[in-house]
Scaffold this active site. Structure first.
Site, mmCIF file in Angstrom:
data_model
loop_
_atom_site.group_PDB
_atom_site.id
_atom_site.type_symbol
_atom_site.label_atom_id
_atom_site.label_comp_id
_atom_site.label_asym_id
_atom_site.label_seq_id
_atom_site.Cartn_x
_atom_site.Cartn_y
_atom_site.Cartn_z
ATOM 1 N N PRO A 1 0.851 -1.193 0.000
ATOM 2 C CA PRO A 1 0.000 0.000 0.000
ATOM 3 C C PRO A 1 0.884 1.238 0.000
ATOM 4 O O PRO A 1 1.786 1.360 0.836
ATOM 5 C CB PRO A 1 -0.797 -0.122 1.308
ATOM 6 N N GLN B 1 -6.335 -1.377 3.299
ATOM 7 C CA GLN B 1 -5.536 -1.027 4.466
ATOM 8 C C GLN B 1 -6.175 0.146 5.204
ATOM 9 O O GLN B 1 -6.437 1.199 4.609
ATOM 10 C CB GLN B 1 -4.097 -0.644 4.107
ATOM 11 N N CYS C 1 3.404 3.018 9.280
ATOM 12 C CA CYS C 1 3.664 4.311 8.650
ATOM 13 C C CYS C 1 4.235 5.301 9.667
ATOM 14 O O CYS C 1 3.662 5.499 10.739
ATOM 15 C CB CYS C 1 2.389 4.869 8.055
ATOM 16 N N LYS D 1 0.258 -4.891 9.212
ATOM 17 C CA LYS D 1 1.551 -4.527 8.616
ATOM 18 C C LYS D 1 2.294 -3.669 9.634
ATOM 19 O O LYS D 1 1.773 -2.644 10.081
ATOM 20 C CB LYS D 1 1.369 -3.749 7.313
ATOM 21 N N HIS E 1 7.784 -4.927 7.864
ATOM 22 C CA HIS E 1 8.798 -4.084 7.220
ATOM 23 C C HIS E 1 10.066 -4.219 8.064
ATOM 24 O O HIS E 1 10.082 -3.842 9.227
ATOM 25 C CB HIS E 1 8.328 -2.637 7.167
ATOM 26 N N GLY F 1 10.414 -4.389 2.528
ATOM 27 C CA GLY F 1 11.529 -3.471 2.741
ATOM 28 C C GLY F 1 12.748 -3.819 1.911
ATOM 29 O O GLY F 1 13.373 -4.854 2.136
ATOM 30 N N GLY F 2 13.068 -2.978 0.935
ATOM 31 C CA GLY F 2 14.302 -3.128 0.186
ATOM 32 C C GLY F 2 14.311 -4.208 -0.876
ATOM 33 O O GLY F 2 15.333 -4.421 -1.532
ATOM 34 N N GLY G 1 7.342 -2.687 -2.754
ATOM 35 C CA GLY G 1 6.717 -1.373 -2.837
ATOM 36 C C GLY G 1 7.198 -0.564 -4.016
ATOM 37 O O GLY G 1 6.751 -0.733 -5.144
ATOM 38 N N ARG G 2 8.170 0.329 -3.771
ATOM 39 C CA ARG G 2 8.559 1.314 -4.790
ATOM 40 C C ARG G 2 9.046 0.700 -6.091
ATOM 41 O O ARG G 2 8.762 1.217 -7.167
ATOM 42 C CB ARG G 2 9.622 2.248 -4.204
#
Length: 331
Positions: free
Chosen positions: A13, A66, A96, A135, A167, A208-209, A230-231
């Protein structure tokens, strides 16, 4: 074949990014992966425009909602209101680190209050016909993750949660921006793997990563239940999501050009209801990342998609940048 387990791979998300247009686009590249909405706060669901906040298309499934919040009664009510929308999972954000989230006492700050998180998820589960998941981070600020994460998982699992996305970084609530919190605190994949060994009855996914399918595959082989990207999935969707269904033993789906063609009826429908081209194509800019013509594709869409009247003709023009370059390369 590894069954239906959609969490073997999921797309994180991401605020301002994983809206319904983005999810429809991502679904064309992977039939299997779990997709997530942007975080929606419980008060927004209760008091806001629910069709705008929660509406989605059948084609997006499997898809998870979420929620953000820390008031059990509010979260319970938000879940009740979300149930008719038919999500496959309800996820509570305990990760977050933004200032706005902290001021509302939810997100990563809740890592300091596992008892409250347990109350929240128990209230949510009372009214949810689908799994309630969490999460989280491995810890925040000066917490020692090796101590607080097992306690957090044990406390929240006792309230009925069986699925955690972790994460693998701490969040620093003071001194780091949300962007820095995604990059600066060191990753601790080993700790997350140890949590799976310590809590084998839980579904433990890592976040993460992770930027490649090869990384995701190695983490699954190491015993984790799933990997959330994610990104990288957003900025380079073709590289990350095309071929992702191989993690389930499936064959290849659409290629990048076919994905664009498949988006055209959806975009046409969006435009016919008064939508703007850039509202959809902004999610597609990285589709051809690393391929011939990628720069031209980005340039045409970046410069033209927000102009009044921009339509499918501009998308064809952008696609010609790619197909012409690829044809020249193979000639």
């Amino acid at each position: 074949m590894t069954g239906h387990k959609p969490h073997r791979l999921s797309v994180a998300p991401m605020m301002d990014w994983t809206d319904r247009h983005c999810r429809f686009f991502h679904r064309l590249m992977t039939r299997r992966a779990m997709l997530y909405t942007e975080m929606v706060t419980a008060p927004a669901v209760i008091h806001g425009d629910r069709d705008r906040l929660l509406g989605h298309g059948e084609a997006e499934h499997p898809v998870a909602l979420q929620l953000g919040g820390s008031d059990p009664a509010e979260l319970r009510r938000a879940v009740q209101l979300a149930v008719p929308y038919g999500y496959d999972e309800i996820n509570l954000n305990v990760g977050c680190p933004s200032d706005r989230v902290q001021s509302g006492c939810f997100g990563a700050v809740l890592m300091q209050r596992p008892g409250l998180v347990a109350e929240c998820v128990a209230a949510m589960a009372e009214v949810s016909p689908v799994p309630v998941t969490v999460k989280c981070r491995i810890g925040v600020d000066d917490q020692t993750p090796e101590e607080v994460l097992p306690e957090f998982l044990e406390t929240v699992a006792a309230a009925g949660v069986r699925h955690f996305v972790i994460h693998a970084r701490k969040a620093w609530l003071q001194g780091l921006s949300p962007k820095e919190n995604r990059e600066i605190p060191p990753l601790d994949y080993n700790l997350v793997q140890r949590m799976k060994a310590e809590f084998p009855q839980l579904t433990i996914c890592i976040n993460g990563g992770v930027t490649t399918l090869d990384q995701a595959r190695s983490m699954l082989e190491a015993g984790l239940d799933g990997v959330m990207i994610g990104r990288a999935a957003y900025h380079e969707p073709g590289r990350v999501l095309i071929g992702a269904d191989g993690l389930w033993g499936d064959g290849p789906g659409l290629d990048a050009v076919e994905v664009v063609r498949a988006m055209m009826p959806y975009i046409d429908g969006h435009l016919s209801t008064g939508g703007r081209l850039h509202q959809v194509t902004r999610h597609m800019l990285g589709l051809f990342h690393g391929q011939p013509g990628a720069r031209g594709w980005r340039r045409v869409l970046s410069e033209g998609a927000s102009r009044p009247g921009a339509g499918l003709g501009l998308l064809e023009q952008a696609l010609a940048e790619v197909t012409t370059d690829q044809a020249a390369l193979s000639a």
